[in-house]
Each structure stands twice: as C-alpha cells, then as structure tokens.
Design a protein around this motif. Sequence first.
Motif, PDB file in Angstrom:
ATOM      1  N   GLY A  44      -0.360  12.478  -0.472  1.00 12.83           N
ATOM      2  CA  GLY A  44       0.613  12.310  -1.536  1.00 12.83           C
ATOM      3  C   GLY A  44       1.904  11.714  -1.016  1.00 12.83           C
ATOM      4  O   GLY A  44       2.148  11.670   0.193  1.00 12.83           O
ATOM      5  N   ALA A  45       2.724  11.248  -1.943  1.00 10.26           N
ATOM      6  CA  ALA A  45       4.032  10.689  -1.612  1.00 10.26           C
ATOM      7  C   ALA A  45       5.074  11.434  -2.425  1.00 10.26           C
ATOM      8  O   ALA A  45       4.874  11.702  -3.613  1.00 10.26           O
ATOM      9  CB  ALA A  45       4.071   9.200  -1.940  1.00 10.26           C
ATOM     10  N   PRO A  74      10.076  14.349  -7.469  1.00 10.15           N
ATOM     11  CA  PRO A  74       9.070  13.396  -7.951  1.00 10.15           C
ATOM     12  C   PRO A  74       8.038  13.122  -6.850  1.00 10.15           C
ATOM     13  O   PRO A  74       8.403  12.900  -5.689  1.00 10.15           O
ATOM     14  CB  PRO A  74       9.881  12.133  -8.249  1.00 10.15           C
ATOM     15  CG  PRO A  74      11.286  12.580  -8.382  1.00 10.15           C
ATOM     16  CD  PRO A  74      11.425  13.797  -7.516  1.00 10.15           C
ATOM     17  N   ALA A  75       6.782  13.145  -7.231  1.00  9.10           N
ATOM     18  CA  ALA A  75       5.714  12.957  -6.251  1.00  9.10           C
ATOM     19  C   ALA A  75       4.428  12.592  -6.969  1.00  9.10           C
ATOM     20  O   ALA A  75       4.315  12.767  -8.183  1.00  9.10           O
ATOM     21  CB  ALA A  75       5.510  14.231  -5.431  1.00  9.10           C
ATOM     22  N   GLY A  76       3.480  12.122  -6.193  1.00  4.46           N
ATOM     23  CA  GLY A  76       2.186  11.803  -6.767  1.00  4.46           C
ATOM     24  C   GLY A  76       1.128  11.666  -5.703  1.00  4.46           C
ATOM     25  O   GLY A  76       1.432  11.466  -4.526  1.00  4.46           O
ATOM     26  N   LYS A  77      -0.107  11.789  -6.139  1.00  2.00           N
ATOM     27  CA  LYS A  77      -1.219  11.655  -5.195  1.00  2.00           C
ATOM     28  C   LYS A  77      -1.454  10.180  -4.890  1.00  2.00           C
ATOM     29  O   LYS A  77      -1.142   9.305  -5.691  1.00  2.00           O
ATOM     30  CB  LYS A  77      -2.474  12.321  -5.735  1.00  2.00           C
ATOM     31  CG  LYS A  77      -3.093  11.651  -6.938  1.00  2.00           C
ATOM     32  CD  LYS A  77      -4.298  12.433  -7.416  1.00  2.00           C
ATOM     33  CE  LYS A  77      -5.011  11.805  -8.546  1.00  2.00           C
ATOM     34  NZ  LYS A  77      -4.231  11.410  -9.697  1.00  2.00           N
ATOM     35  N   LEU A  78      -1.984   9.929  -3.710  1.00  2.00           N
ATOM     36  CA  LEU A  78      -2.308   8.575  -3.285  1.00  2.00           C
ATOM     37  C   LEU A  78      -3.732   8.236  -3.688  1.00  2.00           C
ATOM     38  O   LEU A  78      -4.623   9.084  -3.606  1.00  2.00           O
ATOM     39  CB  LEU A  78      -2.187   8.440  -1.765  1.00  2.00           C
ATOM     40  CG  LEU A  78      -0.835   8.745  -1.144  1.00  2.00           C
ATOM     41  CD1 LEU A  78      -0.933   8.648   0.373  1.00  2.00           C
ATOM     42  CD2 LEU A  78       0.229   7.808  -1.673  1.00  2.00           C
ATOM     43  N   GLU A  79      -3.926   7.019  -4.100  1.00  2.31           N
ATOM     44  CA  GLU A  79      -5.285   6.519  -4.277  1.00  2.31           C
ATOM     45  C   GLU A  79      -5.804   6.166  -2.880  1.00  2.31           C
ATOM     46  O   GLU A  79      -5.022   5.904  -1.961  1.00  2.31           O
ATOM     47  CB  GLU A  79      -5.290   5.288  -5.182  1.00  2.31           C
ATOM     48  CG  GLU A  79      -4.758   5.543  -6.581  1.00  2.31           C
ATOM     49  CD  GLU A  79      -5.525   6.605  -7.349  1.00  2.31           C
ATOM     50  OE1 GLU A  79      -6.762   6.702  -7.174  1.00  2.31           O
ATOM     51  OE2 GLU A  79      -4.889   7.353  -8.118  1.00  2.31           O
ATOM     52  N   ALA A  88       5.592   6.216  -3.383  1.00  7.01           N
ATOM     53  CA  ALA A  88       6.840   6.972  -3.564  1.00  7.01           C
ATOM     54  C   ALA A  88       7.796   6.213  -4.477  1.00  7.01           C
ATOM     55  O   ALA A  88       8.401   6.805  -5.389  1.00  7.01           O
ATOM     56  CB  ALA A  88       7.486   7.245  -2.206  1.00  7.01           C
ATOM     57  N   LYS A  89       7.937   4.915  -4.262  1.00  5.71           N
ATOM     58  CA  LYS A  89       8.802   4.107  -5.124  1.00  5.71           C
ATOM     59  C   LYS A  89       8.290   4.109  -6.561  1.00  5.71           C
ATOM     60  O   LYS A  89       9.076   4.206  -7.513  1.00  5.71           O
ATOM     61  CB  LYS A  89       8.906   2.676  -4.588  1.00  5.71           C
ATOM     62  CG  LYS A  89       9.655   2.582  -3.270  1.00  5.71           C
ATOM     63  CD  LYS A  89       9.981   1.165  -2.866  1.00  5.71           C
ATOM     64  CE  LYS A  89       8.807   0.280  -2.682  1.00  5.71           C
ATOM     65  NZ  LYS A  89       9.128  -1.062  -2.163  1.00  5.71           N
ATOM     66  N   ARG A  90       6.985   4.009  -6.720  1.00  4.96           N
ATOM     67  CA  ARG A  90       6.381   4.033  -8.050  1.00  4.96           C
ATOM     68  C   ARG A  90       6.675   5.354  -8.760  1.00  4.96           C
ATOM     69  O   ARG A  90       7.069   5.374  -9.926  1.00  4.96           O
ATOM     70  CB  ARG A  90       4.868   3.842  -7.941  1.00  4.96           C
ATOM     71  CG  ARG A  90       4.147   3.887  -9.285  1.00  4.96           C
ATOM     72  CD  ARG A  90       2.637   3.988  -9.159  1.00  4.96           C
ATOM     73  NE  ARG A  90       2.264   5.311  -8.674  1.00  4.96           N
ATOM     74  CZ  ARG A  90       1.475   5.537  -7.635  1.00  4.96           C
ATOM     75  NH1 ARG A  90       0.959   4.545  -6.954  1.00  4.96           N
ATOM     76  NH2 ARG A  90       1.187   6.768  -7.276  1.00  4.96           N
ATOM     77  N   GLU A  91       6.528   6.468  -8.038  1.00  4.42           N
ATOM     78  CA  GLU A  91       6.768   7.780  -8.642  1.00  4.42           C
ATOM     79  C   GLU A  91       8.223   7.949  -9.061  1.00  4.42           C
ATOM     80  O   GLU A  91       8.510   8.537 -10.100  1.00  4.42           O
ATOM     81  CB  GLU A  91       6.347   8.900  -7.683  1.00  4.42           C
ATOM     82  CG  GLU A  91       4.859   8.980  -7.433  1.00  4.42           C
ATOM     83  CD  GLU A  91       4.033   9.252  -8.683  1.00  4.42           C
ATOM     84  OE1 GLU A  91       4.511   9.962  -9.597  1.00  4.42           O
ATOM     85  OE2 GLU A  91       2.894   8.762  -8.759  1.00  4.42           O
TER      86      GLU A  91
END
Length: 183
Positions: A44-45, A74-79, A88-91
């Motif tokens: 994740g990022a 803010p965070a999200g899983k990586l594809e 990270a920038k996208r999230e």
Amino acid sequence: MNHSETTLDSRPVFEGRVFTVTFDRVRLENGAESTREVVHHHGGACIAALTDADEIYLVRQYRYALQQEVLELPAGKLEKGEDPFEAAKRELAEECGLVAQHYTDLGEFYPTVGYCSEIIYTWLATGLSPCAMHLDEDEFLTPEKLPLDETVAMVLDGRIKDGKTAATLLKIDALRRQGKLPR
C-alpha cells in the motif's frame, strides 16, 4: 547470526482481489519442520499532506473488518506492479482533492510481520494546492484537517489507532523535533 527458514512447500488456499493466502511447510534453523500461513499482499501507499500552518489532512471512513469508522491518513492498496509513489499521489488527489509541489519519501514499514507480506510506503506532501477530489465508486470518506500536534496527541492517547497513520505521524513529529522536517 542471521536467522532464516527454508520454504519446503507452498500451497495456495485462497486467492482474492486484495490478497492471496498460502499454507507453507518450512524447515527451521534447528532442522525441524513447521508450517506457516501467509497472506500475500501487493502493498500500500500512504501520504501525509502537511500545510504551511502545520496541519495534517486525514480521512474518516468506515472500515468493515473493524466494524467502525477510522481516522487515518489517505492511503490505498497497490495493484500488482504499481509504482508506490504514483499511487500515493493518486490517493492524495482522490481522497483529499490535493496535489503537492514537494514529496518526501518517509520510507516503508511492515504492518503485520507475523503472517503478512504487506509493505506500506509512506510520503510527506508539502506545498499543497487543491484539485478535483474523485473517490472510487465504492469509497465513502470525509477529509479532515487537524493540527499536527493534535494528531500526535491523538496517536499517543489512542484516538488514532490505525498503524500506518500512527507510524507516519510519529515519524513526521520526530523529524520536526530534530529540525529535519522538509518543507
């Protein structure tokens, strides 16, 4: 002395959208055999957006596994194969409606070393500007901006319990106290 275990056999027992679970047979240092159940995760990022007034952007969202609302960065899983920095920038843009002029790599950490391969990559974002917020179709959250000092106090008194958020906020606070916080 370096410690290690040797994988003798690995059998997938679950394959999902977010992770895969394997049941592994291993050889221990003393020659004995044992088993391991491993959650394989793409990682994740996580990104901490810091304003010029030392405020941090957090998001409040419901986390089904915990059956409660959580305040977190803010965070999200990586594809699979996705660049963590781009994620990270996208999230930051998706969840807070922000872009930054400066990004500082804060390193990576392992949130659950006993059974999971997940690595979370963390960044600090400064020089913030607004952009369009665009949540995923199945994502519901509310961004909040709080003073950095208050977020650190919330980690210390247990109001912020999310591991990636706690680790990242405490690292930012330590850098600030050492006079090494990038701007």
